[in-house]
Scaffold this motif. Structure first.
Motif, PDB file in Angstrom:
ATOM      1  N   THR A   9      63.188  56.240  57.383  1.00 22.88           N
ATOM      2  CA  THR A   9      61.908  56.122  56.668  1.00 22.88           C
ATOM      3  C   THR A   9      61.997  55.174  55.473  1.00 22.88           C
ATOM      4  OG1 THR A   9      62.373  58.043  55.260  1.00 22.88           O
ATOM      5  CG2 THR A   9      61.245  58.465  57.351  1.00 22.88           C
ATOM      6  N   GLU A  10      63.074  54.402  55.413  1.00 24.74           N
ATOM      7  CA  GLU A  10      63.177  53.386  54.367  1.00 24.74           C
ATOM      8  C   GLU A  10      62.144  52.284  54.621  1.00 24.74           C
ATOM      9  OE1 GLU A  10      64.526  52.964  51.574  1.00 24.74           O
ATOM     10  OE2 GLU A  10      66.094  54.504  51.489  1.00 24.74           O
ATOM     11  N   PRO A  11      61.424  51.879  53.593  1.00 26.97           N
ATOM     12  CA  PRO A  11      60.404  50.851  53.807  1.00 26.97           C
ATOM     13  C   PRO A  11      60.919  49.425  53.837  1.00 26.97           C
ATOM     14  CG  PRO A  11      60.235  51.732  51.565  1.00 26.97           C
ATOM     15  CD  PRO A  11      61.319  52.511  52.264  1.00 26.97           C
ATOM     16  N   LYS A  12      61.952  49.117  53.011  1.00 27.14           N
ATOM     17  CA  LYS A  12      62.336  47.708  52.916  1.00 27.14           C
ATOM     18  C   LYS A  12      63.818  47.533  52.630  1.00 27.14           C
ATOM     19  CE  LYS A  12      61.310  46.136  48.271  1.00 27.14           C
ATOM     20  NZ  LYS A  12      60.436  45.514  47.326  1.00 27.14           N
ATOM     21  N   TYR A  13      64.313  46.404  53.100  1.00 29.56           N
ATOM     22  CA  TYR A  13      65.755  46.121  53.060  1.00 29.56           C
ATOM     23  C   TYR A  13      66.015  44.786  52.376  1.00 29.56           C
ATOM     24  CZ  TYR A  13      66.098  49.909  56.448  1.00 29.56           C
ATOM     25  OH  TYR A  13      66.026  51.128  57.066  1.00 29.56           O
ATOM     26  N   VAL A  14      67.192  44.707  51.775  1.00 38.54           N
ATOM     27  CA  VAL A  14      67.611  43.505  51.057  1.00 38.54           C
ATOM     28  C   VAL A  14      68.131  42.471  52.060  1.00 38.54           C
ATOM     29  CG1 VAL A  14      69.196  42.631  49.286  1.00 38.54           C
ATOM     30  CG2 VAL A  14      68.229  44.939  49.068  1.00 38.54           C
ATOM     31  N   ILE A  15      67.734  41.216  51.854  1.00 38.50           N
ATOM     32  CA  ILE A  15      68.202  40.098  52.689  1.00 38.50           C
ATOM     33  C   ILE A  15      69.199  39.274  51.857  1.00 38.50           C
ATOM     34  CG2 ILE A  15      67.473  37.985  53.873  1.00 38.50           C
ATOM     35  CD1 ILE A  15      64.663  39.261  54.133  1.00 38.50           C
ATOM     36  N   PRO A  16      70.369  38.929  52.391  1.00 44.75           N
ATOM     37  CA  PRO A  16      70.835  39.090  53.775  1.00 44.75           C
ATOM     38  C   PRO A  16      71.677  40.340  54.010  1.00 44.75           C
ATOM     39  CG  PRO A  16      72.303  37.602  52.598  1.00 44.75           C
ATOM     40  CD  PRO A  16      71.255  38.039  51.607  1.00 44.75           C
ATOM     41  N   GLU A  17      71.919  41.165  52.967  1.00 38.51           N
ATOM     42  CA  GLU A  17      72.859  42.288  53.134  1.00 38.51           C
ATOM     43  C   GLU A  17      72.396  43.314  54.167  1.00 38.51           C
ATOM     44  OE1 GLU A  17      73.292  40.617  49.010  1.00 38.51           O
ATOM     45  OE2 GLU A  17      71.649  41.088  50.390  1.00 38.51           O
ATOM     46  N   GLY A  18      71.079  43.531  54.231  1.00 42.70           N
ATOM     47  CA  GLY A  18      70.564  44.512  55.195  1.00 42.70           C
ATOM     48  C   GLY A  18      70.667  45.953  54.731  1.00 42.70           C
ATOM     49  N   THR A  19      70.896  46.141  53.440  1.00 42.28           N
ATOM     50  CA  THR A  19      70.944  47.507  52.883  1.00 42.28           C
ATOM     51  C   THR A  19      69.575  47.856  52.312  1.00 42.28           C
ATOM     52  OG1 THR A  19      71.752  46.508  50.851  1.00 42.28           O
ATOM     53  CG2 THR A  19      73.399  47.476  52.306  1.00 42.28           C
ATOM     54  N   PRO A  20      69.226  49.161  52.256  1.00 36.57           N
ATOM     55  CA  PRO A  20      67.922  49.528  51.701  1.00 36.57           C
ATOM     56  C   PRO A  20      67.785  49.095  50.240  1.00 36.57           C
ATOM     57  CG  PRO A  20      68.852  51.369  52.903  1.00 36.57           C
ATOM     58  CD  PRO A  20      69.938  50.340  52.793  1.00 36.57           C
ATOM     59  N   TYR A  21      66.592  48.642  49.897  1.00 38.86           N
ATOM     60  CA  TYR A  21      66.260  48.322  48.509  1.00 38.86           C
ATOM     61  C   TYR A  21      66.380  49.603  47.681  1.00 38.86           C
ATOM     62  CZ  TYR A  21      63.237  46.904  44.579  1.00 38.86           C
ATOM     63  OH  TYR A  21      62.715  46.626  43.344  1.00 38.86           O
ATOM     64  N   THR A  22      66.988  49.492  46.490  1.00 40.97           N
ATOM     65  CA  THR A  22      67.222  50.715  45.701  1.00 40.97           C
ATOM     66  C   THR A  22      66.360  50.814  44.440  1.00 40.97           C
ATOM     67  OG1 THR A  22      69.094  49.628  44.631  1.00 40.97           O
ATOM     68  CG2 THR A  22      69.593  51.064  46.509  1.00 40.97           C
ATOM     69  N   GLY A  23      65.512  49.806  44.186  1.00 41.47           N
ATOM     70  CA  GLY A  23      64.625  49.890  43.023  1.00 41.47           C
ATOM     71  C   GLY A  23      63.520  50.917  43.250  1.00 41.47           C
ATOM     72  N   GLY A  24      62.729  51.164  42.211  1.00 40.82           N
ATOM     73  CA  GLY A  24      61.611  52.101  42.348  1.00 40.82           C
ATOM     74  C   GLY A  24      60.646  51.618  43.418  1.00 40.82           C
ATOM     75  N   TRP A  25      60.233  52.506  44.295  1.00 46.79           N
ATOM     76  CA  TRP A  25      59.305  52.111  45.380  1.00 46.79           C
ATOM     77  C   TRP A  25      58.602  53.345  45.923  1.00 46.79           C
ATOM     78  CZ3 TRP A  25      58.362  47.213  45.326  1.00 46.79           C
ATOM     79  CH2 TRP A  25      57.556  46.660  46.315  1.00 46.79           C
ATOM     80  N   CYS A  26      57.521  53.113  46.657  1.00 48.18           N
ATOM     81  CA  CYS A  26      56.786  54.227  47.274  1.00 48.18           C
ATOM     82  C   CYS A  26      57.530  54.648  48.555  1.00 48.18           C
ATOM     83  CB  CYS A  26      55.360  53.781  47.585  1.00 48.18           C
ATOM     84  SG  CYS A  26      54.183  55.126  47.775  1.00 48.18           S
ATOM     85  N   ARG A  27      58.274  55.754  48.469  1.00 42.92           N
ATOM     86  CA  ARG A  27      59.087  56.243  49.592  1.00 42.92           C
ATOM     87  C   ARG A  27      58.780  57.715  49.834  1.00 42.92           C
ATOM     88  NH1 ARG A  27      62.947  53.958  46.164  1.00 42.92           N
ATOM     89  NH2 ARG A  27      63.801  51.965  46.868  1.00 42.92           N
ATOM     90  N   PRO A  28      59.047  58.239  51.032  1.00 44.86           N
ATOM     91  CA  PRO A  28      59.359  57.510  52.263  1.00 44.86           C
ATOM     92  C   PRO A  28      58.098  56.879  52.851  1.00 44.86           C
ATOM     93  CG  PRO A  28      59.121  59.844  52.741  1.00 44.86           C
ATOM     94  CD  PRO A  28      58.964  59.690  51.242  1.00 44.86           C
ATOM     95  N   GLN A  29      58.279  56.005  53.840  1.00 43.74           N
ATOM     96  CA  GLN A  29      57.154  55.473  54.615  1.00 43.74           C
ATOM     97  C   GLN A  29      57.420  55.826  56.072  1.00 43.74           C
ATOM     98  OE1 GLN A  29      56.049  51.399  53.577  1.00 43.74           O
ATOM     99  NE2 GLN A  29      56.426  51.818  51.406  1.00 43.74           N
ATOM    100  N   ASN A  30      56.534  56.635  56.619  1.00 42.37           N
ATOM    101  CA  ASN A  30      56.834  57.298  57.893  1.00 42.37           C
ATOM    102  C   ASN A  30      56.343  56.562  59.141  1.00 42.37           C
ATOM    103  OD1 ASN A  30      58.005  59.281  56.343  1.00 42.37           O
ATOM    104  ND2 ASN A  30      56.190  60.583  56.304  1.00 42.37           N
TER     105      ASN A  30
END
Length: 433
Positions: free
Chosen positions: A116-137
């Motif tokens: 349910t992670e909404p967005k990932y860092v490019i190019p690492e491909g790990t989930p973004y860890t800053g404040g965000w509206c989570r989860p996204q189902n």
């Protein structure tokens, strides 16, 4: 008499109509350019990821140089639909499937389910860890729909796709009623129409795929969940037939996008249903009133309506969105195709659509309405086929994220839907009595 001011002000608000004679909104060369801009954002840096926009500074939205689960799944589906052969699509599709394998099988740094992670860092491909509206189902269902479509045309990837899709569908079947953020990443609910209707499709398609893979137990689980979700959908339909996204976000074009993405061709919110017609007409009226650009077009006798996100939107000024205007056109083309194939509009929808078109709701006129909608959006493009996320509601200048991938995805889907409508209309005119 001494009428209140609003009596007169109401009379001066032009009514937008969208009926027009068919006229292709884009040339083949222009569509080839759209595809070029689109492809540049796919499999970014060979990572399999889809960048939302190659724009690090979009204004109020900040940096769009991330891979969103939703945008990626929708875009790769459009890509698969838009390529004339598997051979032309498979390199980028295979790369995206490999990315799904990596992304879904890693630890989650935000203390939510990785699916349910909404967005990932490019190019690492790990989930973004800053404040965000989570989860996204919505991600699991949308990924599953696209991955299963690919397995359908490339059987050699079935086993690999099943391993990914089973994770996603098991999650959807168990958690479809859980709370999360909407697709605009602003409000929370456990009952968004966008989520419900697209999850239903994922599960229904998952039933067939699970059986193909010899997993009858999973098929049964998905079938039960799909039926349960179907039971919730009527709760989104208001007394007049208008379909709301959620209780806390009622008039929202996410519902139009859902009608296009989630349709199973089984008569549930089909393109010619009363609910679809009433929702399309209601949102057209809302945005006709909301945007000076739509008022100006109406006064100039130019058909079409530019669509925004929802009533009261103020992000970056609360403007028409390119991707949603394309989504409305797609729905009109789907209505044209369905009508040309001999399906009839729900009787109570006939007047609604005739009012919106300003003419009879014939297949030809519905096709023309889709054309007018895209032509009005295209009028504001100033740099070839480059498209920003939004069009300023007052000035018509392009604003927010440049080269938004979801724009190109939806314009390509609209033109695919147009082709299907044209073909259906042509086959009526060739039937000899």
């Amino acid at each position: 008499g001494n009428q209140p001011w609003c009596f007169y002000s109401d009379r001066t608000v032009p009514k937008c109509t969208i009926g027009a004679d068919p006229k292709a909104p884009f040339t083949d060369d222009e569509i080839a350019e759209v595809m070029q801009h689109f492809e540049a954002n796919l499999d970014i840096n060979g990572s399999g990821m889809v960048v939302a926009a190659p724009d690090h500074n979009t204004g109020p939205g900040g940096d769009y140089y991330f891979a969103w689960a939703r945008d990626g799944a929708l875009s790769m589906n459009a890509y698969l639909q838009s390529k004339p052969s598997l051979a032309e699509a498979e390199q980028k599709m295979d790369s995206w499937i490999a990315w799904l394998e990596r992304s879904q099988n890693q630890p989650d740094p935000n203390n939510i389910n990785i699916l349910t992670e909404p967005k990932y860092v490019i190019p690492e491909g790990t989930p973004y860890t800053g404040g965000w509206c989570r989860p996204q189902n919505d991600g699991p269902g949308l990924r599953a729909i696209t991955a299963m479509a690919y397995a359908g045309v490339k059987p050699s990837v079935q086993q690999k796709v099943w391993a990914i899709v089973k994770q996603d569908l098991d999650w959807v079947a168990a958690n479809y009623a859980s709370s999360g953020c909407d697709l605009w990443e602003e409000v929370n609910s456990d009952d968004f129409f966008w989520n419900r209707y697209t999850m239903r499709k994922a599960l229904m398609q998952g039933v067939a795929f699970a059986k193909t893979m010899g997993d009858d137990a999973s098929a049964s689980t998905y079938d039960t969940a799909a039926k349960a979700i179907s039971g919730y959908l009527s709760g989104h339909v208001q007394a007049d037939g208008f379909v709301i996204e959620s209780q806390n976000r009622q008039k929202d074009t996410a519902v139009i996008e859902a009608f296009n993405v989630g349709d199973m061709n089984d008569g549930v919110f089909g393109p010619l249903s009363k609910e679809v017609a009433v929702t399309l007409a209601g949102l057209s009226r809302l945005f006709c009133r909301s945007y000076a650009l739509n008022q100006q077009a109406s006064e100039a006798g130019m058909p079409g309506v530019l669509f925004g996100r929802y009533e009261g939107d103020n992000y970056d000024g609360g403007n028409p969105w390119v991707l949603l205007t394309a989504s409305a056109a797609t729905l009109l083309y789907r209505q044209a195709e369905a009508a040309a194939k001999g399906n009839s509009l729900d009787p109570s929808a006939l007047n609604v659509m005739a009012g919106l078109l300003g003419r009879d709701a014939t297949p030809q006129n519905l096709l023309g309405a889709g054309d007018a909608t895209l032509a009005l959006m295209k009028k504001y493009l100033t740099n070839g086929m480059h498209m920003n996320e939004q069009i300023d509601r007052n000035t018509g200048s392009l604003t927010s994220a440049k080269d938004l991938t979801w724009n190109y995805s939806n314009v390509l889907k609209a033109m695919n839907a147009r082709k299907a409508a044209e073909k259906a209309i042509a086959s009526i005119s060739t039937i000899s009595i």
